[in-house]
Design a protein around this motif. Structure first.
Motif, PDB file in Angstrom:
ATOM      1  N   ILE A 142     -18.205   6.900  21.989  1.00 12.50           N
ATOM      2  CA  ILE A 142     -19.525   7.012  21.351  1.00 12.50           C
ATOM      3  C   ILE A 142     -19.806   8.493  21.122  1.00 12.50           C
ATOM      4  CG2 ILE A 142     -21.988   6.514  21.534  1.00 12.50           C
ATOM      5  CD1 ILE A 142     -20.214   4.038  21.404  1.00 12.50           C
ATOM      6  N   PRO A 143     -20.246   8.878  19.916  1.00  8.05           N
ATOM      7  CA  PRO A 143     -20.502  10.308  19.686  1.00  8.05           C
ATOM      8  C   PRO A 143     -21.631  10.828  20.564  1.00  8.05           C
ATOM      9  CG  PRO A 143     -21.316   8.976  17.841  1.00  8.05           C
ATOM     10  CD  PRO A 143     -20.515   8.062  18.715  1.00  8.05           C
ATOM     11  N   SER A 144     -21.411  12.007  21.111  1.00  7.80           N
ATOM     12  CA  SER A 144     -22.458  12.636  21.923  1.00  7.80           C
ATOM     13  C   SER A 144     -23.530  13.275  21.047  1.00  7.80           C
ATOM     14  CB  SER A 144     -21.845  13.689  22.853  1.00  7.80           C
ATOM     15  OG  SER A 144     -21.136  14.664  22.106  1.00  7.80           O
ATOM     16  N   ARG A 145     -23.143  13.627  19.804  1.00  3.98           N
ATOM     17  CA  ARG A 145     -24.105  14.161  18.825  1.00  3.98           C
ATOM     18  C   ARG A 145     -23.682  13.718  17.438  1.00  3.98           C
ATOM     19  NH1 ARG A 145     -23.385  17.500  22.561  1.00  3.98           N
ATOM     20  NH2 ARG A 145     -21.660  18.661  21.662  1.00  3.98           N
ATOM     21  N   LYS A 146     -24.674  13.542  16.587  1.00  2.77           N
ATOM     22  CA  LYS A 146     -24.408  13.145  15.203  1.00  2.77           C
ATOM     23  C   LYS A 146     -25.357  13.926  14.295  1.00  2.77           C
ATOM     24  CE  LYS A 146     -23.865   9.037  12.266  1.00  2.77           C
ATOM     25  NZ  LYS A 146     -23.963   7.552  12.224  1.00  2.77           N
ATOM     26  N   ILE A 147     -24.770  14.717  13.411  1.00  4.49           N
ATOM     27  CA  ILE A 147     -25.555  15.543  12.492  1.00  4.49           C
ATOM     28  C   ILE A 147     -25.407  14.958  11.095  1.00  4.49           C
ATOM     29  CG2 ILE A 147     -25.933  17.863  11.580  1.00  4.49           C
ATOM     30  CD1 ILE A 147     -24.422  18.915  14.088  1.00  4.49           C
ATOM     31  N   GLU A 148     -26.479  14.387  10.562  1.00  4.65           N
ATOM     32  CA  GLU A 148     -26.427  13.752   9.249  1.00  4.65           C
ATOM     33  C   GLU A 148     -26.940  14.697   8.177  1.00  4.65           C
ATOM     34  OE1 GLU A 148     -28.618  10.085   9.777  1.00  4.65           O
ATOM     35  OE2 GLU A 148     -26.743   9.010  10.181  1.00  4.65           O
ATOM     36  N   GLN A 149     -26.343  14.604   6.985  1.00  4.00           N
ATOM     37  CA  GLN A 149     -26.710  15.455   5.860  1.00  4.00           C
ATOM     38  C   GLN A 149     -26.808  14.608   4.584  1.00  4.00           C
ATOM     39  OE1 GLN A 149     -27.018  19.279   6.001  1.00  4.00           O
ATOM     40  NE2 GLN A 149     -27.613  18.266   7.912  1.00  4.00           N
ATOM     41  N   LYS A 150     -27.640  15.036   3.657  1.00  8.52           N
ATOM     42  CA  LYS A 150     -27.758  14.327   2.384  1.00  8.52           C
ATOM     43  C   LYS A 150     -26.585  14.641   1.466  1.00  8.52           C
ATOM     44  CE  LYS A 150     -32.823  14.128   2.384  1.00  8.52           C
ATOM     45  NZ  LYS A 150     -34.063  14.532   1.657  1.00  8.52           N
ATOM     46  N   ASP A 151     -26.057  15.858   1.582  1.00  9.21           N
ATOM     47  CA  ASP A 151     -24.987  16.306   0.691  1.00  9.21           C
ATOM     48  C   ASP A 151     -23.619  16.020   1.294  1.00  9.21           C
ATOM     49  OD1 ASP A 151     -26.842  17.571  -1.193  1.00  9.21           O
ATOM     50  OD2 ASP A 151     -27.177  19.021   0.413  1.00  9.21           O
ATOM     51  N   LYS A 152     -22.619  15.912   0.425  1.00  8.46           N
ATOM     52  CA  LYS A 152     -21.252  15.642   0.849  1.00  8.46           C
ATOM     53  C   LYS A 152     -20.684  16.844   1.594  1.00  8.46           C
ATOM     54  CE  LYS A 152     -16.682  14.439  -0.977  1.00  8.46           C
ATOM     55  NZ  LYS A 152     -15.899  14.155  -2.211  1.00  8.46           N
ATOM     56  N   ILE A 153     -20.148  16.600   2.777  1.00  9.24           N
ATOM     57  CA  ILE A 153     -19.544  17.645   3.602  1.00  9.24           C
ATOM     58  C   ILE A 153     -18.057  17.706   3.269  1.00  9.24           C
ATOM     59  CG2 ILE A 153     -19.180  18.493   5.946  1.00  9.24           C
ATOM     60  CD1 ILE A 153     -21.467  16.469   6.763  1.00  9.24           C
ATOM     61  N   THR A 154     -17.596  18.843   2.828  1.00  6.84           N
ATOM     62  CA  THR A 154     -16.200  18.974   2.412  1.00  6.84           C
ATOM     63  C   THR A 154     -15.324  19.617   3.472  1.00  6.84           C
ATOM     64  OG1 THR A 154     -16.767  21.057   1.335  1.00  6.84           O
ATOM     65  CG2 THR A 154     -16.788  19.074  -0.040  1.00  6.84           C
ATOM     66  N   SER A 155     -15.913  20.386   4.369  1.00  8.72           N
ATOM     67  CA  SER A 155     -15.143  21.085   5.398  1.00  8.72           C
ATOM     68  C   SER A 155     -16.060  21.401   6.574  1.00  8.72           C
ATOM     69  CB  SER A 155     -14.525  22.372   4.844  1.00  8.72           C
ATOM     70  OG  SER A 155     -15.514  23.144   4.200  1.00  8.72           O
ATOM     71  N   ALA A 156     -15.471  21.506   7.755  1.00  6.93           N
ATOM     72  CA  ALA A 156     -16.258  21.814   8.949  1.00  6.93           C
ATOM     73  C   ALA A 156     -15.357  22.382  10.024  1.00  6.93           C
ATOM     74  CB  ALA A 156     -16.976  20.577   9.470  1.00  6.93           C
ATOM     75  N   ALA A 157     -15.913  23.239  10.873  1.00  7.91           N
ATOM     76  CA  ALA A 157     -15.136  23.842  11.954  1.00  7.91           C
ATOM     77  C   ALA A 157     -16.075  24.337  13.040  1.00  7.91           C
ATOM     78  CB  ALA A 157     -14.292  25.006  11.432  1.00  7.91           C
ATOM     79  N   TRP A 158     -15.551  24.400  14.257  1.00  7.69           N
ATOM     80  CA  TRP A 158     -16.311  24.985  15.359  1.00  7.69           C
ATOM     81  C   TRP A 158     -16.444  26.489  15.150  1.00  7.69           C
ATOM     82  CZ3 TRP A 158     -18.404  21.841  19.042  1.00  7.69           C
ATOM     83  CH2 TRP A 158     -17.873  20.563  19.187  1.00  7.69           C
ATOM     84  N   GLY A 159     -17.626  27.016  15.448  1.00  5.65           N
ATOM     85  CA  GLY A 159     -17.833  28.453  15.436  1.00  5.65           C
ATOM     86  C   GLY A 159     -17.376  29.068  16.745  1.00  5.65           C
ATOM     87  N   PRO A 160     -17.590  30.374  16.923  1.00  7.22           N
ATOM     88  CA  PRO A 160     -17.157  31.048  18.150  1.00  7.22           C
ATOM     89  C   PRO A 160     -17.737  30.398  19.405  1.00  7.22           C
ATOM     90  CG  PRO A 160     -17.821  32.646  16.491  1.00  7.22           C
ATOM     91  CD  PRO A 160     -18.208  31.304  15.959  1.00  7.22           C
ATOM     92  N   LEU A 161     -16.885  30.183  20.404  1.00 11.30           N
ATOM     93  CA  LEU A 161     -17.255  29.648  21.716  1.00 11.30           C
ATOM     94  C   LEU A 161     -17.903  28.269  21.650  1.00 11.30           C
ATOM     95  CD1 LEU A 161     -18.697  32.955  23.267  1.00 11.30           C
ATOM     96  CD2 LEU A 161     -16.381  32.022  23.487  1.00 11.30           C
TER      97      LEU A 161
END
Length: 335
Positions: free
Chosen positions: A141-160
């Motif tokens: 089960i996801p611990s967090r879910k971030i929803e957006q109206k726009d299509k997400i094309t890429s994602a990555a963790w930031g520092p730390l």
């Protein structure tokens, strides 16, 4: 300078993602042909393949190179044992998954879903079970879910692992708090789709590749635009050298998207730019189709490219390149 590649060919459809192991001795490649291949980088020998039931869109490997994560069009994220090839875990989604990535420390992973089947695009964060207990963990089960109206094309963790940085179909780049999901910042420096994000070794800088024919360098924490690299074709991918002040760009337009009035390309090349001066310092002859992914090895002494033609090309950078000064006047070419 002469830079000759090893041509690695086992995939029958376009390459979607490349990932080096932390030591740089292995290269993982995913493809739209529903498989992931693993290669020895010193000689280009095929080590094995992982089979899926849908096109594989993204992969990631943990730091110890024991676990492989795959996001695929069959609406799953799958976790594999690298050594045995056994499937350890499968997480089901309501839409195809586009991106997957281990967090720093490999205790979590993020997954990006798209807007297919009237679903809301989202970034979902999961806690990984301890190694050896994955198959007994039950439904994740996801611990967090971030929803957006726009299509997400890429994602990555930031520092730390404090933030998640995302590129969007509308050309924006947004950053979110990884704990709360709150949006912390947004910038729209691109006029078209942000295809891919790639990070420096310390993750303090990242590059965005866009179909607006540019790649841009940003500061990870503030999203401040630092540099712009202009290309003659849509940019599908970019990478930052871990040892030199260089960046590489790749892309191109697929043959079916080229009008009869535009001259068709024979080769799709990798373009080297000086990171600071924004000037192109040379090109290396590439694929017989658009380049979809570029990645430097962890030691910066080689890089790999994956293309529409299904080939992975592995380049060992020679002494002349590695010893050259980081000035815009020095060029390079491949025979």
């Amino acid at each position: 300078m002469t830079i000759k590649p090893l041509n690695l060919h086992v995939h029958l459809k376009p390459i979607s993602w490349l990932k080096y192991s932390r030591e740089g001795d292995l290269l993982f490649a995913s493809s739209k042909d529903q498989s992931v291949s693993v290669w020895y980088t010193h000689n280009g020998q095929l080590l094995g393949t992982f089979k899926h039931s849908g096109a594989v869109n993204c992969i990631d490997v943990n730091a110890a190179c024991t676990r492989l994560l795959c996001a695929s069009a069959d609406m799953k994220v799958t976790l594999w044992d690298v050594q045995t090839g056994a499937q350890l875990l499968s997480v089901d989604f309501a839409t195809p998954t586009k991106v997957v990535q281990f967090s720093e420390g490999d205790k979590q992973f993020l997954a990006v879903t798209d807007s297919s089947f009237k679903q809301t695009p989202s970034i979902q964060i999961f806690k990984l079970p301890e190694e050896g207990t994955e198959s007994r963990s039950g439904k994740l089960i996801p611990s967090r879910k971030i929803e957006q109206k726009d299509k997400i094309t890429s994602a990555a963790w930031g520092p730390l692992n404090k933030t998640i940085i995302c590129g969007f179909d509308d050309g924006t780049i947004r950053t979110f708090d990884a704990e709360s999901g709150k949006q912390l910042g947004s910038t729209r420096e691109h006029t078209h789709t942000v295809v891919r994000l790639s990070f420096s070794k310390d993750r303090m800088l990242f590059m965005s590749a866009s179909t607006d024919k540019t790649a841009k360098l940003f500061e990870s924490q503030t999203l401040e635009l630092l540099k712009v690299y202009k290309h003659s074709d849509p940019v599908n991918t970019a990478a930052i050298s871990p040892i030199k002040r260089h960046v590489i760009l790749g892309g191109g337009t697929a043959a079916q998207d080229v009008t009869t009035t535009v001259k068709k390309q024979t080769y799709f090349d990798t373009h080297f730019f000086h990171q600071v001066f924004e000037e192109e310092i040379g090109t290396v002859r590439g694929h017989f189709g658009p380049i979809h992914f570029l990645a430097f090895s962890p030691d910066g002494k080689s890089y790999a490219s994956g293309g529409e033609d299904g080939y992975v090309r592995l380049y060992q950078l020679d002494r002349q390149y590695l010893s050259m000064e980081d000035t815009p006047e020095v060029g390079l070419d491949e025979e």
